[in-house]
Design a protein around this motif. Structure first.
Motif, PDB file in Angstrom:
ATOM      1  N   ALA A  38      25.500 -19.839 -20.977  1.00  0.00           N
ATOM      2  CA  ALA A  38      26.008 -21.109 -20.470  1.00  0.00           C
ATOM      3  C   ALA A  38      27.278 -21.546 -21.196  1.00  0.00           C
ATOM      4  CB  ALA A  38      24.924 -22.178 -20.584  1.00  0.00           C
ATOM      5  N   LYS A  39      27.248 -21.508 -22.516  1.00  0.00           N
ATOM      6  CA  LYS A  39      28.381 -22.022 -23.289  1.00  0.00           C
ATOM      7  C   LYS A  39      29.642 -21.183 -23.056  1.00  0.00           C
ATOM      8  CE  LYS A  39      29.704 -23.319 -27.984  1.00  0.00           C
ATOM      9  NZ  LYS A  39      29.263 -23.407 -29.418  1.00  0.00           N
ATOM     10  N   LEU A  40      29.503 -19.841 -23.070  1.00  0.00           N
ATOM     11  CA  LEU A  40      30.670 -18.967 -22.916  1.00  0.00           C
ATOM     12  C   LEU A  40      31.267 -19.074 -21.516  1.00  0.00           C
ATOM     13  CD1 LEU A  40      32.581 -16.874 -24.028  1.00  0.00           C
ATOM     14  CD2 LEU A  40      30.901 -15.102 -23.486  1.00  0.00           C
ATOM     15  N   VAL A  41      30.395 -19.079 -20.474  1.00  0.00           N
ATOM     16  CA  VAL A  41      30.894 -19.182 -19.097  1.00  0.00           C
ATOM     17  C   VAL A  41      31.559 -20.530 -18.872  1.00  0.00           C
ATOM     18  CG1 VAL A  41      30.223 -19.224 -16.670  1.00  0.00           C
ATOM     19  CG2 VAL A  41      29.229 -17.525 -18.201  1.00  0.00           C
ATOM     20  N   ALA A  42      30.987 -21.610 -19.452  1.00  0.00           N
ATOM     21  CA  ALA A  42      31.589 -22.929 -19.300  1.00  0.00           C
ATOM     22  C   ALA A  42      32.966 -22.980 -19.956  1.00  0.00           C
ATOM     23  CB  ALA A  42      30.663 -23.990 -19.898  1.00  0.00           C
ATOM     24  N   LEU A  43      33.095 -22.342 -21.133  1.00  0.00           N
ATOM     25  CA  LEU A  43      34.387 -22.335 -21.820  1.00  0.00           C
ATOM     26  C   LEU A  43      35.433 -21.542 -21.037  1.00  0.00           C
ATOM     27  CD1 LEU A  43      36.092 -23.019 -24.286  1.00  0.00           C
ATOM     28  CD2 LEU A  43      35.183 -20.958 -25.400  1.00  0.00           C
ATOM     29  N   LEU A  44      35.049 -20.391 -20.502  1.00  0.00           N
ATOM     30  CA  LEU A  44      35.981 -19.592 -19.695  1.00  0.00           C
ATOM     31  C   LEU A  44      36.405 -20.348 -18.445  1.00  0.00           C
ATOM     32  CD1 LEU A  44      34.345 -16.038 -19.956  1.00  0.00           C
ATOM     33  CD2 LEU A  44      36.475 -16.781 -21.032  1.00  0.00           C
ATOM     34  N   SER A  45      35.465 -21.024 -17.810  1.00  0.00           N
ATOM     35  CA  SER A  45      35.772 -21.775 -16.591  1.00  0.00           C
ATOM     36  C   SER A  45      36.707 -22.934 -16.894  1.00  0.00           C
ATOM     37  CB  SER A  45      34.484 -22.288 -15.946  1.00  0.00           C
ATOM     38  OG  SER A  45      33.644 -21.214 -15.604  1.00  0.00           O
ATOM     39  N   GLN A  46      36.480 -23.618 -18.038  1.00  0.00           N
ATOM     40  CA  GLN A  46      37.349 -24.726 -18.415  1.00  0.00           C
ATOM     41  C   GLN A  46      38.778 -24.250 -18.664  1.00  0.00           C
ATOM     42  OE1 GLN A  46      36.509 -27.955 -18.553  1.00  0.00           O
ATOM     43  NE2 GLN A  46      38.584 -28.568 -19.204  1.00  0.00           N
ATOM     44  N   ARG A  47      38.923 -23.157 -19.407  1.00  0.00           N
ATOM     45  CA  ARG A  47      40.259 -22.618 -19.675  1.00  0.00           C
ATOM     46  C   ARG A  47      40.950 -22.179 -18.387  1.00  0.00           C
ATOM     47  NH1 ARG A  47      39.164 -17.991 -23.863  1.00  0.00           N
ATOM     48  NH2 ARG A  47      41.438 -17.729 -23.708  1.00  0.00           N
ATOM     49  N   PHE A  48      40.208 -21.543 -17.484  1.00  0.00           N
ATOM     50  CA  PHE A  48      40.782 -21.099 -16.205  1.00  0.00           C
ATOM     51  C   PHE A  48      41.274 -22.290 -15.388  1.00  0.00           C
ATOM     52  CE2 PHE A  48      40.074 -20.428 -11.650  1.00  0.00           C
ATOM     53  CZ  PHE A  48      40.978 -19.401 -11.409  1.00  0.00           C
ATOM     54  N   SER A  49      40.474 -23.328 -15.279  1.00  0.00           N
ATOM     55  CA  SER A  49      40.851 -24.500 -14.473  1.00  0.00           C
ATOM     56  C   SER A  49      42.105 -25.161 -15.030  1.00  0.00           C
ATOM     57  CB  SER A  49      39.697 -25.502 -14.439  1.00  0.00           C
ATOM     58  OG  SER A  49      38.568 -24.936 -13.815  1.00  0.00           O
ATOM     59  N   GLU A  50      42.194 -25.279 -16.358  1.00  0.00           N
ATOM     60  CA  GLU A  50      43.353 -25.937 -16.957  1.00  0.00           C
ATOM     61  C   GLU A  50      44.640 -25.149 -16.717  1.00  0.00           C
ATOM     62  OE1 GLU A  50      42.211 -26.295 -20.986  1.00  0.00           O
ATOM     63  OE2 GLU A  50      40.959 -28.098 -20.669  1.00  0.00           O
ATOM     64  N   LEU A  51      44.566 -23.818 -16.863  1.00  0.00           N
ATOM     65  CA  LEU A  51      45.777 -23.010 -16.675  1.00  0.00           C
ATOM     66  C   LEU A  51      46.150 -22.827 -15.203  1.00  0.00           C
ATOM     67  CD1 LEU A  51      45.320 -20.235 -19.386  1.00  0.00           C
ATOM     68  CD2 LEU A  51      47.131 -21.937 -19.296  1.00  0.00           C
ATOM     69  N   ARG A  52      45.129 -22.732 -14.362  1.00  0.00           N
ATOM     70  CA  ARG A  52      45.388 -22.449 -12.948  1.00  0.00           C
ATOM     71  C   ARG A  52      45.782 -23.700 -12.168  1.00  0.00           C
ATOM     72  NH1 ARG A  52      46.932 -18.686  -9.245  1.00  0.00           N
ATOM     73  NH2 ARG A  52      46.100 -19.215  -7.195  1.00  0.00           N
ATOM     74  N   TYR A  53      45.127 -24.822 -12.421  1.00  0.00           N
ATOM     75  CA  TYR A  53      45.299 -25.997 -11.565  1.00  0.00           C
ATOM     76  C   TYR A  53      45.938 -27.184 -12.276  1.00  0.00           C
ATOM     77  CZ  TYR A  53      42.052 -23.291  -8.764  1.00  0.00           C
ATOM     78  OH  TYR A  53      41.466 -22.280  -8.058  1.00  0.00           O
ATOM     79  N   ALA A  54      45.760 -27.310 -13.609  1.00  0.00           N
ATOM     80  CA  ALA A  54      46.295 -28.478 -14.315  1.00  0.00           C
ATOM     81  C   ALA A  54      47.634 -28.199 -14.977  1.00  0.00           C
ATOM     82  CB  ALA A  54      45.286 -28.957 -15.363  1.00  0.00           C
ATOM     83  N   ALA A  55      48.147 -26.966 -14.817  1.00  0.00           N
ATOM     84  CA  ALA A  55      49.444 -26.575 -15.397  1.00  0.00           C
ATOM     85  C   ALA A  55      49.485 -26.833 -16.888  1.00  0.00           C
ATOM     86  CB  ALA A  55      50.585 -27.308 -14.696  1.00  0.00           C
ATOM     87  N   GLU A  56      48.337 -26.664 -17.557  1.00  0.00           N
ATOM     88  CA  GLU A  56      48.283 -26.825 -19.007  1.00  0.00           C
ATOM     89  C   GLU A  56      48.949 -25.615 -19.674  1.00  0.00           C
ATOM     90  OE1 GLU A  56      47.212 -29.316 -20.764  1.00  0.00           O
ATOM     91  OE2 GLU A  56      46.458 -30.534 -19.095  1.00  0.00           O
ATOM     92  N   VAL A  57      49.494 -25.850 -20.855  1.00  0.00           N
ATOM     93  CA  VAL A  57      50.108 -24.768 -21.618  1.00  0.00           C
ATOM     94  C   VAL A  57      49.018 -24.057 -22.402  1.00  0.00           C
ATOM     95  CG1 VAL A  57      51.770 -24.171 -23.400  1.00  0.00           C
ATOM     96  CG2 VAL A  57      52.278 -26.020 -21.778  1.00  0.00           C
ATOM     97  N   GLY A  58      48.947 -22.738 -22.262  1.00  0.00           N
ATOM     98  CA  GLY A  58      47.941 -21.977 -22.983  1.00  0.00           C
ATOM     99  C   GLY A  58      48.288 -20.507 -22.985  1.00  0.00           C
ATOM    100  N   ASP A  59      47.435 -19.748 -23.634  1.00  0.00           N
ATOM    101  CA  ASP A  59      47.667 -18.313 -23.738  1.00  0.00           C
ATOM    102  C   ASP A  59      47.025 -17.623 -22.540  1.00  0.00           C
ATOM    103  OD1 ASP A  59      48.010 -15.693 -24.412  1.00  0.00           O
ATOM    104  OD2 ASP A  59      47.413 -15.940 -26.511  1.00  0.00           O
ATOM    105  N   ARG A  60      47.821 -17.368 -21.492  1.00  0.00           N
ATOM    106  CA  ARG A  60      47.304 -16.726 -20.276  1.00  0.00           C
ATOM    107  C   ARG A  60      46.816 -15.322 -20.569  1.00  0.00           C
ATOM    108  NH1 ARG A  60      48.838 -18.322 -15.182  1.00  0.00           N
ATOM    109  NH2 ARG A  60      49.195 -16.134 -14.596  1.00  0.00           N
TER     110      ARG A  60
END
Length: 656
Positions: free
Chosen positions: A615-637
């Protein structure tokens, strides 16, 4: 609110666009007359250099365009045909780089440049044109990708740019593979037509080849052209060099300077012949000539399908030879050829214009007085005279009014055009019916493929005289002077010149063998080959509407497949999105696939309920994906893509 300025065209993008223009233009220039092609090529380079840093003045562009138009019509003539149209296209493409200053201009230049390879295919469908056309198309696609990168850079979208050349080529290769089913469907199943689909069937610039006229000096260009005129494959016996005469137009009419073929002879029934005991069975592959004249080994027994046999046994196709054609023929040296000559034809075969060549007429009358009615003796006397004091050469001055007199009594040297014309005039002046036959003589065997090549430079003219009980008999005065010109093949001469190294493969032979294979697989795929292919596939004989319906079904299926894969490619063009979908596929095998309407975080929550250890790992991956894909957040793609690829659902033992 002020409008945003259009993206600036980078120097790299401009260079790509101009290189694509030059490469596409090269494919077309190779099919134009050399002088015109050289002029257009130089103009293209000048335009690119003058317009690289600043715009060319409008007046200079107008003057250059007018000069190009004048050059095209001066060298191509005022008759509008495929050649003229293609030359005009090349001229306009040479000037087009002068207007390339923005991304829109660059895309326009690439789009118009891609017309050049397609125009070149109207003039030549050989493997070189195809290879250059493919290179031009690939360059165009690479340039469009570069222009897209240019635009993305200007819009600050670096995630869409900076692809390596290898990645771009792989992407273009995928596009080509997606379109391959549609291309093969069109090639194999599109109904074949007997005439071209384009609307200008006649060429403005005639191809070199045999014609219905023979004038002084008219054959020099033809006899210096080493391009193939026909390729021949024998089934069984091969004729000896002395019998390797390829019959073409038969010339009857002489005006004192030129010989011409009466057009109506092809509409009359063929004269009677008695074939000899030797028979040759062969197939001729004729290069396009834009004319209807065929050639055949002297003397054809009958006309193959799609052609007619004229009165003088000249062969004529039903349609102009605008593309490569194949003809299965049989020939035999005749025992007799029209042994009964009608009076009207005798008069035509004796006709000479008044006021020409008085010395030739006087010599003919002298021989007739000395030898009486023995026509064979007169023919022999003429050959002895030629053999004893004449020479073969391509360097001859243009003749005056009495061309035959000058050749027989003054110059005493020339080539087949002079020998055949003078011999026939001499025979007619002596009262012996005679005519000029043009065609080819010789040819050589290509060891790669075991077939024979007859080139344009093998063009030849000889004489036929009518003798009692025998009819028309071939007499070649050129062979009496220079037999090596007729009987030695190029293959023999190449072996001697190589000093015994004739076994070394000649690149020209390899190239022609490859060209013949291309002709067989691609250019020779006509309606009959198409029907044979369908029969081999177990389909009944299809024509017209049935074949068109089959092609429509296959084309729609191919287009549907293209639409699916292109849409899939658009959805997964982003490497991050591809990695996310692959992780989804791994959970789908466990019955936990993400629903199309389900947000990423909601899907992660559902996985966490079913598999708490993840649960924790999948939730973290999903959060990072949403921020980079849809929120245009700056991160390490790159790091997220690597983590998505590494993540695997745990097995049941690990869950417990």
């Amino acid at each position: 609110m002020a409008e945003s300025s259009p993206p600036t065209l980078s120097a790299r993008s401009r260079l790509w666009a101009m290189l694509t223009n030059a490469l596409c233009l090269l494919c077309l220039l190779l099919q134009l007359p050399p002088l015109l092609a050289m002029g257009i090529g130089i103009a293209t380079l000048l335009v690119m250099m003058l317009s690289w840093r600043q715009r060319m003045p409008a007046l200079l562009r107008v003057l250059l365009a007018l000069a190009m138009l004048a050059a095209v019509f001066m060298l191509m003539g005022r008759h509008f045909g495929r050649d003229t149209g293609c030359a005009l296209l090349a001229a306009m493409l040479a000037i087009k780089p002068a207007e390339t200053h923005s991304l829109r201009d660059a895309r326009s230049l690439v789009g118009f440049s891609l017309f050049a390879p397609f125009a070149a295919f109207l003039l030549d469908q050989g493997p070189l044109s195809m290879a250059l056309g493919l290179l031009g198309t690939v360059a165009g696609l690479l340039t469009l990708a570069q222009l897209a990168d240019n635009e993305a850079d200007a819009a600050n979208k670096p995630q869409l740019t900076n692809l390596s050349m290898r990645q771009r080529l792989l992407a273009i290769g995928r596009l080509v593979l997606i379109g391959l089913p549609l291309m093969l469907s069109a090639f194999w199943f599109f109904p074949r037509f007997a005439s071209p689909l384009w609307g200008v069937p006649e060429r403005a610039l005639a191809r070199l080849g045999l014609s219905d006229e023979m004038s002084p000096g008219g054959w020099l260009d033809l006899m210096s052209d080493d391009s193939p005129a026909l390729r021949v494959q024998f089934f069984g016996a091969v004729p000896a060099p002395a019998q390797r005469y390829w019959r073409g137009p038969v010339l009857w009419d002489f005006d004192g300077r030129s010989w011409t073929r009466p057009r109506w002879t092809q509409a009359l029934p063929a004269a009677a012949t008695s074939p000899g005991s030797v028979h040759w069975d062969y197939q001729i592959e004729m290069e396009p000539t834009e004319r209807r004249q065929l050639v055949a080994l002297d003397l054809p027994d009958a006309a193959p399908a799609g052609s007619t046999l004229g009165r003088d046994h000249g062969l004529y196709a039903a349609q102009p030879l605008t593309s490569l054609t194949r003809w299965r023929m049989q020939s035999s040296p005749p025992r007799t050829f029209e042994p009964e000559l009608p009076p009207s034809w005798r008069r035509r075969a004796l006709a000479l214009p008044d006021g020409f060549n008085p010395r030739t007429h006087a010599l003919a009358r002298q021989w007739r007085a000395e030898l009486g009615d023995d026509d064979d003796a007169i023919v022999k006397r003429a050959l002895e005279m030629i053999t004893g004091s004449f020479a073969y050469t391509l360097t001859t001055p243009l003749p005056g009014r009495h061309a035959v007199d000058e050749f027989l009594f003054d110059q005493k040297q020339g080539y087949c055009e002079h020998f055949s014309s003078a011999f026939v005039v001499l025979m007619r002046a002596a009262g012996i019916p005679a005519r000029v036959v043009t065609g080819y003589a010789g040819g050589y065997r290509n060891p790669f493929g075991d077939y024979w090549i007859v080139r344009q430079q093998d063009a030849h003219a000889w004489a036929e005289v009518w003798l009692p009980q025998r009819g028309w008999v071939r007499v070649d005065p050129t062979a009496a002077v220079a037999p090596e010109r007729i009987y030695d093949t190029l293959d023999d001469r190449a072996d001697v010149a190589a000093g015994g190294l004739g076994g070394i493969p000649r690149m020209g032979d390899v190239g022609d063998w490859l060209r013949r294979g291309w002709n067989d697989l691609v250019l020779g795929f006509d309606a009959s080959r198409q029907q044979r292919m369908l029969t081999g596939l177990g389909l009944p004989r299809l024509h017209g509407r049935s074949l068109a319906l089959l092609f429509a079904v296959l084309a729609l299926a191919a287009l549907g497949g293209m639409a699916f894969w292109l849409a899939r490619g658009e959805r997964e063009r982003d490497p991050l999105l591809r990695a996310w979908h692959r992780m989804n596929a791994r959970y789908a095998r466990l019955g936990l696939a993400r629903e199309p309407h389900e947000p990423a975080l909601a899907w992660a929550e559902r996985i966490g309920k079913a598999r708490p250890a993840e649960a924790k790992l999948v939730a973290l991956l999903s959060q990072r994906f949403s921020e980079l894909r849809y929120a245009a957040e700056v991160g390490d793609r790159s790091a997220l893509i690597a983590d998505l690829h590494r993540h695997r659902p745990r097995n049941h033992g690990e869950q417990s």
